[in-house]
Scaffold this motif. Structure first.
Motif, PDB file in Angstrom:
ATOM      1  N   HIS A 425      -4.482  -7.638  28.804  1.00  0.00           N
ATOM      2  CA  HIS A 425      -3.336  -6.760  28.672  1.00  0.00           C
ATOM      3  C   HIS A 425      -2.297  -7.229  29.689  1.00  0.00           C
ATOM      4  N   PHE A 426      -1.030  -7.040  29.365  1.00  0.00           N
ATOM      5  CA  PHE A 426       0.014  -7.453  30.290  1.00  0.00           C
ATOM      6  C   PHE A 426       1.126  -6.406  30.322  1.00  0.00           C
ATOM      7  N   GLU A 427       1.971  -6.508  31.355  1.00  0.00           N
ATOM      8  CA  GLU A 427       3.176  -5.697  31.464  1.00  0.00           C
ATOM      9  C   GLU A 427       4.388  -6.605  31.303  1.00  0.00           C
ATOM     10  N   VAL A 428       5.462  -6.073  30.739  1.00  0.00           N
ATOM     11  CA  VAL A 428       6.708  -6.814  30.632  1.00  0.00           C
ATOM     12  C   VAL A 428       7.486  -6.623  31.927  1.00  0.00           C
ATOM     13  N   LEU A 429       7.763  -7.737  32.614  1.00  0.00           N
ATOM     14  CA  LEU A 429       8.504  -7.696  33.881  1.00  0.00           C
ATOM     15  C   LEU A 429      10.012  -7.725  33.666  1.00  0.00           C
ATOM     16  N   SER A 430      10.465  -8.565  32.759  1.00  0.00           N
ATOM     17  CA  SER A 430      11.899  -8.686  32.511  1.00  0.00           C
ATOM     18  C   SER A 430      12.124  -9.249  31.122  1.00  0.00           C
ATOM     19  N   ARG A 431      13.325  -8.998  30.604  1.00  0.00           N
ATOM     20  CA  ARG A 431      13.730  -9.558  29.315  1.00  0.00           C
ATOM     21  C   ARG A 431      15.128 -10.139  29.480  1.00  0.00           C
ATOM     22  N   ASN A 432      15.212 -11.453  29.307  1.00  0.00           N
ATOM     23  CA  ASN A 432      16.468 -12.180  29.465  1.00  0.00           C
ATOM     24  C   ASN A 432      17.082 -11.931  30.836  1.00  0.00           C
ATOM     25  N   VAL A 448       7.498  -9.327  21.404  1.00  0.00           N
ATOM     26  CA  VAL A 448       8.467 -10.116  20.654  1.00  0.00           C
ATOM     27  C   VAL A 448       9.374 -10.849  21.634  1.00  0.00           C
ATOM     28  N   ALA A 449       9.524 -12.150  21.421  1.00  0.00           N
ATOM     29  CA  ALA A 449      10.319 -12.966  22.345  1.00  0.00           C
ATOM     30  C   ALA A 449      11.157 -13.969  21.565  1.00  0.00           C
ATOM     31  N   GLN A 450      12.423 -14.021  21.904  1.00  0.00           N
ATOM     32  CA  GLN A 450      13.302 -15.145  21.575  1.00  0.00           C
ATOM     33  C   GLN A 450      13.995 -15.551  22.863  1.00  0.00           C
ATOM     34  N   GLU A 451      14.739 -14.614  23.450  1.00  0.00           N
ATOM     35  CA  GLU A 451      15.215 -14.807  24.808  1.00  0.00           C
ATOM     36  C   GLU A 451      14.021 -14.822  25.757  1.00  0.00           C
ATOM     37  N   PRO A 452      14.118 -15.410  26.958  1.00  0.00           N
ATOM     38  CA  PRO A 452      12.967 -15.467  27.866  1.00  0.00           C
ATOM     39  C   PRO A 452      12.483 -14.063  28.255  1.00  0.00           C
ATOM     40  N   VAL A 453      11.173 -13.862  28.158  1.00  0.00           N
ATOM     41  CA  VAL A 453      10.534 -12.598  28.532  1.00  0.00           C
ATOM     42  C   VAL A 453       9.452 -12.924  29.554  1.00  0.00           C
ATOM     43  N   GLU A 454       9.486 -12.256  30.704  1.00  0.00           N
ATOM     44  CA  GLU A 454       8.479 -12.454  31.737  1.00  0.00           C
ATOM     45  C   GLU A 454       7.362 -11.425  31.582  1.00  0.00           C
ATOM     46  N   LEU A 455       6.127 -11.908  31.597  1.00  0.00           N
ATOM     47  CA  LEU A 455       4.951 -11.057  31.451  1.00  0.00           C
ATOM     48  C   LEU A 455       4.104 -11.148  32.713  1.00  0.00           C
ATOM     49  N   LEU A 456       3.618 -10.016  33.184  1.00  0.00           N
ATOM     50  CA  LEU A 456       2.688  -9.970  34.310  1.00  0.00           C
ATOM     51  C   LEU A 456       1.296  -9.774  33.737  1.00  0.00           C
TER      52      LEU A 456
END
Length: 489
Positions: A425-432, A448-456
Motif C-alpha cells: 500500500h502507498f500514500e500519494v505525496l505529490s501530484r505534478n 492514475v498518473a500522466q503528470e509526475p506523481v510521487e508515492l510513499l
C-alpha cells in the motif's frame, strides 16, 4: 480465445459504421432494464477457512436469446464474492478447467510474492493451486483476476474476475451498512463490445494503443441494470473491472455522496463528493442516502483518455463514448428508515514519514513510436514499456529491502495510465509538484498518473521465491510490455 474476433485497425474502424449501427440497433431493441445480478457470497469462516474456485468456460446471455462464450469462476461469467477476516489463514483451491494456462492474482492483498498469483504462478490446465493466504490487513474491498503475461487482457475481458472482501472488528464497530446484496452492494463496472447481442473481442492497432473499449456498460455482468434498495443509507463497493475505460461517476440528480474507502481500506474521515473518477484496477466505497425514495441513475461521463493520434484513426464517439451514459438505476423501496448514519470519523492510520525514505526510483510508462510501427506490422508484444524497456519475465528490474520506505515517482506518456504495485500500500505525496488533492487521499495500490506523481511506499511483504509486479492496469498495455518486476528481501 473463444470469442469472435474483429479487426479494429484504422481502415476497419473508419469503414465499420454498418457493423456499429447494427450493434447499436440491437442494443436499442434490447434496452429493457434487467435486475442487477448480485454475485454469490462465500464467507471463508463458514467454509472452514477453505474456499474452492474453478476457472471455467461457459455461455452467458447478456441479452435475451443471444448467448456469448465467456469465462468465469464457479460459473459462466465473473466469480463469487469471497469474504475473509483479518487474522485468519485461508486456503483457496483454484482449479483450472480451461484449455489454457491461467493464474489468479489477489489484487490488493498484502501477502508474500509466491502467493500473489502473478505471471510466475501459472496453473496448467487440469491442475489445482492451493495457496494459504494470511489475512493481516485492515478491512477493504479487493478483487481477484487472471494475470497471465500476454493473456491477462483477453482472460479478464472474457470474465475471469471477482470481488475479495476483507473485514475486521474496527469496520464492524462503525455500524456501516453491511447486509450483503441489500444495503451493501458489490458493483463490478465493465465496458464490453457486442454485435447483435453477442460479446466480441476488439482487436487491432487501436486496442493496443488505448486498450479495449466497449459500446455497452455492464455492472456485475448485467446490461441495463436496475436494483431495488432500501430507503436508507446504502454502501456501494465500486470495482473498475474494465480493461481500459476510466469512469467519471455522478448521480443524475447531482446528489452528493460520501467516499469512505480507497483501495487500502477505510479513510480517516468520510469525504463528501458529487462525482468520482475511477480507472481500471481502482476501487472505492461510497455511502449514498436513498431515504427520499426517489429513483436515481448512477451515470458516467465520456472517457477522453486516449493518445491524441488515435483520434485520427476512428470516430471520436467510438473512442470516448456518447456523453453521459447510465451505469445503474436505483429504485428505493419500502418506508423510510433511519438505519446507519455517516460516521464523522472512520479509522486512524499510521502515517508514514517521508523523511524515512531510503531512496527514490522513477518509473516512466512509455509508448514508443517504434513499438507502434511493430504493432501495425502485426507484432504486438513489447510495443509498450516502463523506462523504455518492455517486460521480461527473466529479468528482475528492481531490488528492495524488506521493511524499507521509498519514494517512487511515476509518470505516463501520451495519456493517463493507472499504475498498480503488487504487495504494497502507498500514500500519494505529490501530484505534478503540488500537494495531493482530496481524490489522492487514503492508502492506495493503484494510482492514475500522466503528470509526475510521487508515492510513499512501504515494503512489508517478502518476494524472493517469486517477484512482485508493477504495471499499467490498462490490460492491453500490461500484456504488451508496460510492466516490470521487483524482489523484496
Amino acid at each position: 480465445m473463444m470469442l469472435t474476433r474483429r479487426s479494429f485497425l484504422a481502415g476497419a474502424a473508419l469503414a465499420g459504421g454498418t457493423a456499429f449501427a447494427a450493434s447499436s440497433s440491437w442494443r436499442g431493441a434490447a434496452a429493457e432494464p434487467r435486475e442487477l445480478r448480485i454475485p454469490e457470497l462465500i464467507d471463508a469462516r463458514s467454509q472452514g477457512q477453505s474456499i474452492s474456485l474453478k476457472a471455467q468456460a461457459g455461455r452467458t446471455s447478456f441479452f435475451p436469446g443471444r448467448e456469448s462464450r465467456t469465462l468465469g469462476y464457479n460459473g459462466s461469467y465473473l466469480g463469487p464474492t469471497l469474504r475473509v477476516h483479518r487474522g485468519d489463514d485461508v486456503e483457496i483451491a483454484v482449479t483450472n478447467a480451461l484449455g489454457e494456462e491461467t493464474s489468479v492474482h489477489w489484487h490488493g492483498l498484502l501477502i508474500p510474492g509466491e502467493l500473489d498469483g502473478g505471471p510466475h504462478q501459472m496453473i496448467r490446465p487440469g491442475a489445482t493451486w492451493r495457496p494459504v493466504l494470511p489475512i493481516r490487513q485492515p478491512a477493504a474491498t479487493l478483487w481477484y483476476h487472471s494475470h497471465v503475461h500476454g493473456r491477462t487482457a483477453e482472460q479478464v475481458y472474457a470474465g475471469l474476475a471477482g470481488l475479495l472482501l476483507v473485514t475486521d472488528d474496527d469496520e464492524k464497530a462503525l455500524g456501516l451498512p453491511s447486509e450483503y446484496g441489500v444495503d451493501d452492494l458489490p458493483l463490478v463496472l465493465q465496458d464490453r463490445q457486442f454485435e447483435s447481442g453477442r460479446l466480441i473481442l476488439p482487436e487491432g492497432m487501436m486496442t493496443l494503443m488505448h486498450g479495449r473499449r466497449g459500446d455497452t456498460l455492464l455492472v456485475n455482468g448485467t446490461a441495463n441494470p436496475v436494483t431495488r434498495v432500501p430507503r436508507r443509507l446504502v454502501r456501494l463497493r465500486l470495482v473498475i473491472g474494465s480493461n481500459a475505460r476510466i469512469y467519471d461517476l455522478a448521480f443524475g440528480d447531482n446528489r452528493s455522496f460520501h467516499w469512505i474507502a480507497s483501495e487500502g481500506g477505510l479513510l480517516e474521515r468520510p469525504i463528501e463528493l458529487r462525482s468520482l473518477s475511477l480507472a481500471p484496477g481502482e476501487r472505492a466505497e461510497i455511502l449514498v442516502d436513498f431515504a427520499d425514495g426517489r429513483p436515481v441513475v448512477l451515470e458516467t461521463g465520456p472517457d477522453t483518455n486516449a493518445p491524441m493520434m488515435m483520434g485520427m484513426l476512428a470516430r471520436a464517439s467510438d473512442l470516448i463514448g456518447h456523453g453521459w451514459e447510465p451505469v445503474l438505476r436505483f429504485e428505493p423501496q419500502g418506508g423510510a428508515a433511519t438505519g446507519a448514519r455517516v460516521p464523522e470519523r472512520l479509522v486512524a492510520h499510521e502515517r508514514l514519514d517521508a523523511s524515512r525514505a531510503v531512496g527514490r526510483r522513477r518509473f516512466a510508462m512509455t509508448m514508443g513510436m517504434g513499438g507502434m510501427m511493430r504493432g501495425m506490422m502485426g507484432g504486438g508484444m513489447g510495443m509498450h514499456g516502463i523506462n523504455g524497456r518492455a517486460y521480461d519475465m527473466e529479468r528482475i528490474d528492481e531490488e528492495v529491502r524488506l521493511g524499507d520506505v521509498e519514494i517512487w515517482e511515476v509518470s505516463g506518456e501520451m495519456m493517463a495510465h493507472p499504475f498498480h504495485i503488487h504487495g504494497v500500500h502507498f500514500e500519494v505525496l505529490s501530484r505534478n509538484g503540488a500537494p495531493p488533492g482530496p481524490r489522492d487521499q487514503g492508502l492506495r495500490d493503484t494510482v492514475v498518473a500522466q503528470e509526475p506523481v510521487e508515492l510513499l511506499v512501504r515494503f512489508t511483504q517478502p518476494a524472493v521465491a517469486a517477484p512482485f509486479m508493477y504495471h499499467c492496469h490498462i490490460l492491453e498495455h500490461e500484456d504488451n510490455g508496460m510492466m516490470g518486476q521487483f524482489v523484496v528481501r
